[in-house]
Scaffold this motif. Structure first.
Motif, mmCIF file in Angstrom:
data_model
loop_
_atom_site.group_PDB
_atom_site.id
_atom_site.type_symbol
_atom_site.label_atom_id
_atom_site.label_comp_id
_atom_site.label_asym_id
_atom_site.label_seq_id
_atom_site.Cartn_x
_atom_site.Cartn_y
_atom_site.Cartn_z
ATOM 1 N N ALA A 128 49.043 26.189 9.938
ATOM 2 C CA ALA A 128 49.873 27.364 9.633
ATOM 3 C C ALA A 128 49.867 28.339 10.808
ATOM 4 O O ALA A 128 50.930 28.819 11.232
ATOM 5 N N GLU A 176 40.881 31.496 16.780
ATOM 6 C CA GLU A 176 40.311 30.496 15.873
ATOM 7 C C GLU A 176 38.789 30.609 15.870
ATOM 8 O O GLU A 176 38.164 30.633 16.922
ATOM 9 N N GLY A 228 41.708 23.377 11.664
ATOM 10 C CA GLY A 228 41.264 23.722 10.305
ATOM 11 C C GLY A 228 41.041 22.465 9.484
ATOM 12 O O GLY A 228 40.203 21.631 9.831
ATOM 13 N N LEU A 229 41.819 22.259 8.437
ATOM 14 C CA LEU A 229 41.615 21.098 7.557
ATOM 15 C C LEU A 229 42.074 19.788 8.208
ATOM 16 O O LEU A 229 41.795 18.711 7.677
ATOM 17 N N LEU A 254 41.474 12.345 5.702
ATOM 18 C CA LEU A 254 42.496 11.318 5.911
ATOM 19 C C LEU A 254 43.844 11.977 5.654
ATOM 20 O O LEU A 254 44.066 12.541 4.578
ATOM 21 N N HIS A 255 44.747 11.913 6.623
ATOM 22 C CA HIS A 255 46.026 12.612 6.461
ATOM 23 C C HIS A 255 47.225 11.671 6.522
ATOM 24 O O HIS A 255 47.373 10.926 7.485
ATOM 25 N N ALA A 256 48.034 11.714 5.465
ATOM 26 C CA ALA A 256 49.271 10.939 5.417
ATOM 27 C C ALA A 256 50.459 11.904 5.472
ATOM 28 O O ALA A 256 50.415 12.983 4.869
ATOM 29 N N TYR A 316 58.824 15.620 4.323
ATOM 30 C CA TYR A 316 58.186 16.722 5.054
ATOM 31 C C TYR A 316 59.167 17.223 6.124
ATOM 32 O O TYR A 316 58.910 17.071 7.328
ATOM 33 N N LEU A 347 37.352 36.087 13.513
ATOM 34 C CA LEU A 347 37.679 37.441 13.054
ATOM 35 C C LEU A 347 36.506 37.965 12.227
ATOM 36 O O LEU A 347 36.036 37.289 11.303
ATOM 37 N N SER A 356 48.921 27.273 3.772
ATOM 38 C CA SER A 356 49.599 26.419 2.791
ATOM 39 C C SER A 356 49.456 26.971 1.375
ATOM 40 O O SER A 356 50.205 26.586 0.490
ATOM 41 N N MET A 379 50.133 19.626 4.686
ATOM 42 C CA MET A 379 50.471 19.932 6.079
ATOM 43 C C MET A 379 51.880 20.495 6.172
ATOM 44 O O MET A 379 52.136 21.424 6.944
HETATM 45 C C1 LIG Z 1 40.302 15.656 2.937
HETATM 46 C C2 LIG Z 1 41.687 16.223 3.081
HETATM 47 C C3 LIG Z 1 42.786 15.368 3.016
HETATM 48 C C4 LIG Z 1 44.079 15.878 3.112
HETATM 49 N N1 LIG Z 1 45.135 15.014 3.071
HETATM 50 C C5 LIG Z 1 46.379 15.480 3.259
HETATM 51 C C6 LIG Z 1 47.470 14.580 3.368
HETATM 52 O O1 LIG Z 1 47.294 13.360 3.314
HETATM 53 N N2 LIG Z 1 48.720 15.104 3.562
HETATM 54 C C7 LIG Z 1 48.934 16.459 3.654
HETATM 55 O O2 LIG Z 1 50.082 16.866 3.851
HETATM 56 N N3 LIG Z 1 47.917 17.333 3.549
HETATM 57 C C8 LIG Z 1 46.651 16.882 3.357
HETATM 58 N N4 LIG Z 1 45.610 17.763 3.294
HETATM 59 C C9 LIG Z 1 45.905 19.217 3.231
HETATM 60 C C10 LIG Z 1 46.212 19.809 4.607
HETATM 61 O O3 LIG Z 1 45.202 19.447 5.528
HETATM 62 C C11 LIG Z 1 46.228 21.351 4.496
HETATM 63 O O4 LIG Z 1 47.124 21.755 3.477
HETATM 64 C C12 LIG Z 1 46.654 22.049 5.773
HETATM 65 O O5 LIG Z 1 46.076 21.470 6.916
HETATM 66 C C13 LIG Z 1 46.246 23.526 5.653
HETATM 67 O O6 LIG Z 1 46.556 24.208 6.834
HETATM 68 P P1 LIG Z 1 46.368 25.795 6.891
HETATM 69 O O7 LIG Z 1 46.649 26.203 8.300
HETATM 70 O O8 LIG Z 1 47.139 26.437 5.803
HETATM 71 O O9 LIG Z 1 44.825 26.087 6.531
HETATM 72 P P2 LIG Z 1 43.490 25.648 7.274
HETATM 73 O O10 LIG Z 1 43.637 24.293 7.850
HETATM 74 O O11 LIG Z 1 42.391 25.899 6.310
HETATM 75 O O12 LIG Z 1 43.365 26.666 8.496
HETATM 76 C C14 LIG Z 1 42.704 27.894 8.422
HETATM 77 C C15 LIG Z 1 42.055 28.161 9.775
HETATM 78 O O13 LIG Z 1 41.481 29.474 9.758
HETATM 79 C C16 LIG Z 1 40.255 29.409 10.461
HETATM 80 N N5 LIG Z 1 39.430 30.547 10.081
HETATM 81 C C17 LIG Z 1 38.758 30.767 8.915
HETATM 82 N N6 LIG Z 1 38.078 31.926 8.980
HETATM 83 C C18 LIG Z 1 38.342 32.461 10.197
HETATM 84 C C19 LIG Z 1 37.940 33.645 10.847
HETATM 85 N N7 LIG Z 1 37.099 34.516 10.280
HETATM 86 N N8 LIG Z 1 38.419 33.911 12.096
HETATM 87 C C20 LIG Z 1 39.271 33.019 12.710
HETATM 88 N N9 LIG Z 1 39.661 31.873 12.138
HETATM 89 C C21 LIG Z 1 39.206 31.602 10.893
HETATM 90 C C22 LIG Z 1 39.671 28.065 10.047
HETATM 91 O O14 LIG Z 1 38.646 27.637 10.921
HETATM 92 C C23 LIG Z 1 40.928 27.185 10.103
HETATM 93 O O15 LIG Z 1 41.124 26.644 11.390
HETATM 94 C C24 LIG Z 1 44.292 17.288 3.235
HETATM 95 C C25 LIG Z 1 43.190 18.142 3.324
HETATM 96 C C26 LIG Z 1 41.900 17.622 3.262
HETATM 97 C C27 LIG Z 1 40.730 18.554 3.377
#
Ligand SMILES: Cc1cc2nc3c(=O)[nH]c(=O)nc-3n(C[C@H](O)[C@H](O)[C@H](O)COP(=O)(O)OP(=O)(O)OC[C@H]3O[C@@H](n4cnc5c(N)ncnc54)[C@H](O)[C@@H]3O)c2cc1C
Length: 479
Positions: free
Chosen positions: A11, A30, A37-38, A54-56, A61, A237, A427, A437
């Protein structure tokens, strides 16, 4: 305009990408030493990638596919045959396939269901189809309204056979949200089904050709920095510091290894952190605002990723598999599905363990032992003998995507907040693609558009307004 973004997951990265496109200057901060992140991953002592999950990727999308096109890296998605494959627990070692023919939607999906006789009887299929009619006819509004029911309640309400639940929806529910059908909001699987029924290639699955930080995140970083943006890792942060009127004065970044904290001053500020991290950091004066109070209803769900390397090939299936077991959700043999992990002689299984509530506090040894026990049913001819485990790794994520139980939709916030210089991305924020994703990428784009509309950069408004939310890009004119 300078925009400080806390969080370098998909995001935050997407938000920065669309901000530079609109003529702004983002700075990503970061917390961790790796972006994503995830979707983060890192190399172990042998040089093997260890992934958070594991990401599909799916055909449905559009914003992710558009982003990859704009970055010129769409060929990094390795598209698989259009089929959904389920394990059959009652017949260990056998698979059941829903092969989706290359004809227009929804007939392709309907035909794939009608042609599969392993899992549902004809009367179950017909009752299932009738139960789905309101979702097909009334569309997304109906799907959103069903957020008041759990999936199990909705299936009963629609008179759909319980067998459909145990056969299909347990797998779908665990794969989409890491929780079981008695807990998951009916909106979640209905949203996915609705897209699959509307888009010819919506249920087609792809894998990235390598580890996400290098193959997906780095190209975004390169793009953003080439256009004047900046990305800092190891920059957590610590505090959102406010002005007297409640707007953000600056982000305070914690200094690591005895370094002093740093003040980051910008024209606009974004939290692209998870909802759990944001709640911990919420400034006191904001806590009384209804907008921020709604976040109390959102919380990350635990999930565990397991990777096991074997001394031989267990399968030649080049696709995501739905395990339909109590312990596991989806898995794949990454030595078949992912170019960078390819190995003609040995399998590397990547498996998602969900629901993980009861496992998240357990030892890695116990998790690996339980996973291998489960694998004896998926590969009865190979596990426990003759296949030998070479190595196993466990990554626990105690709070991942928001837990999508009934009633959560009303708690998901818009990207624009009541604080004029503060925005949300992630997300979990309101967008129609759940905790995925695609949802993360779309949320970042929506945030960039909201910032640009509130604070137009020179000649950027038209660009932001014209940037499509879901159609593939026709050019990269903004580069
Ligand atoms: C096991 C697993 C399998 C998955 N499989 C799929 C799939 O197959 N297909 C799919 O579409 N999605 C899948 N997902 C979901 C997908 O990964 C997430 O929805 C998406 O990556 C979320 O992105 P985001 O940026 O919203 O959040 P996040 O990825 O949580 O990003 C948040 C970021 O903020 C950072 N942060 C936190 N606190 C601080 C702070 N104080 N200061 C600075 N930075 C900070 C974190 O380190 C992180 O990098 C899966 C997730 C997991 C865990």
């Amino acid at each position: 305009m300078r925009v400080a973004i806390a969080g370098g997951g998909l995001a935050g990265l997407s938000c920065a990408k669309y901000l530079v496109d609109a003529g702004h200057t983002p700075l990503i901060l970061e917390r961790d030493s790796v972006l994503g992140g995830l979707v983060a991953a890192w190399k172990d002592e042998d040089g093997d990638w260890i992934e958070t999950g594991l990401h599909a990727f799916f055909g449905a999308y559009p914003n992710m596919l558009q982003l990859l096109q704009e970055l010129g890296i769409e060929e990094r998605l390795q598209w698989k045959a259009h089929t959904l494959i389920f394990n059959q627990p009652e017949k260990p070692g056998t698979l059941s396939r829903f092969d989706v023919p290359d004809i227009p939607a929804p007939f392709n999906v309907i035909l794939s269901i009608l042609r599969n006789n392993d899992m549902l009887t004809w009367s179950q299929k017909i009752r299932f189809a009738i139960g789905l009619l309101p979702a097909i006819v009334r569309g997304q509004q109906y799907v959103e309204d069903m957020d008041r029911y759990s999936l199990l309640e909705w299936l009963r309400h629609q008179g759909i056979d319980e067998q459909v639940n145990t056969d299909i929806f347990i797998a779908a529910s665990k794969a989409l949200t890491f929780i079981n059908p008695d807990e998951v909001s009916a909106t979640i699987p209905l949203t996915a089904l609705n897209r699959f029924l509307r888009e010819r290639y919506g249920s087609k699955i792809a894998f990235l050709d390598g580890a996400p930080p290098e193959r997906l995140c780095q190209p975004i970083v390169d793009y953003v920095t080439a256009l004047g943006g900046e990305v800092r890792i190891n920059a957590p942060l610590k505090q959102i510091v406010l002005n007297a009127d409640g707007t953000v004065n600056h982000f305070l970044i914690r200094g690591l290894k005895d370094a002093p904290d740093t003040e980051i001053v910008a024209d606009a500020y974004v939290s692209a952190m998870s909802v759990d991290a944001l709640k911990l950091m919420m400034p006191e004066p904001w806590k009384s605002l209804a907008y921020f109070q709604q976040l109390a209803g959102l919380e990350g769900v635990p999930v565990i990723n397991v990777q096991i390397w074997f001394d031989r090939k267990l399968t030649d299936v080049d696709q995501l598999l739905f395990s339909r077991s109590a312990l596991l959700s989806v898995y794949a043999d990454m030595s078949n599905t992912c170019r960078e992990y390819a190995d003609p002689d040995r399998s590397m299984l990547e498996l998602v363990l969900a629901p993980a509530q009861d496992w998240i506090g357990q030892s890695e040894e116990a998790i690996i032992a339980a996973t291998l026990q489960e694998l004896t049913r998926l590969f009865p001819d190979q596990i426990p003998h003759p296949a030998q485990v070479l190595k196993a790794k466990v990554v626990k994520t105690p709070r991942s995507v928001y837990k999508a139980t009934p009633g959560r939709q009303q708690h998901r916030p818009q990207q624009t907040t009541p604080i004029t210089n503060f925005f949300l991305s992630g997300s979990y924020t309101m967008q129609p693609y759940l905790g995925s994703m695609e949802g993360a990428v779309l949320s970042g784009k929506l945030t960039a558009q909201a910032i640009t509309l509130a604070n137009p950069a020179p000649s950027a408004v038209t660009q932001a307004l014209n940037s499509p939310l879901s159609q593939p890009a026709t050019n990269a004119a903004t580069v």
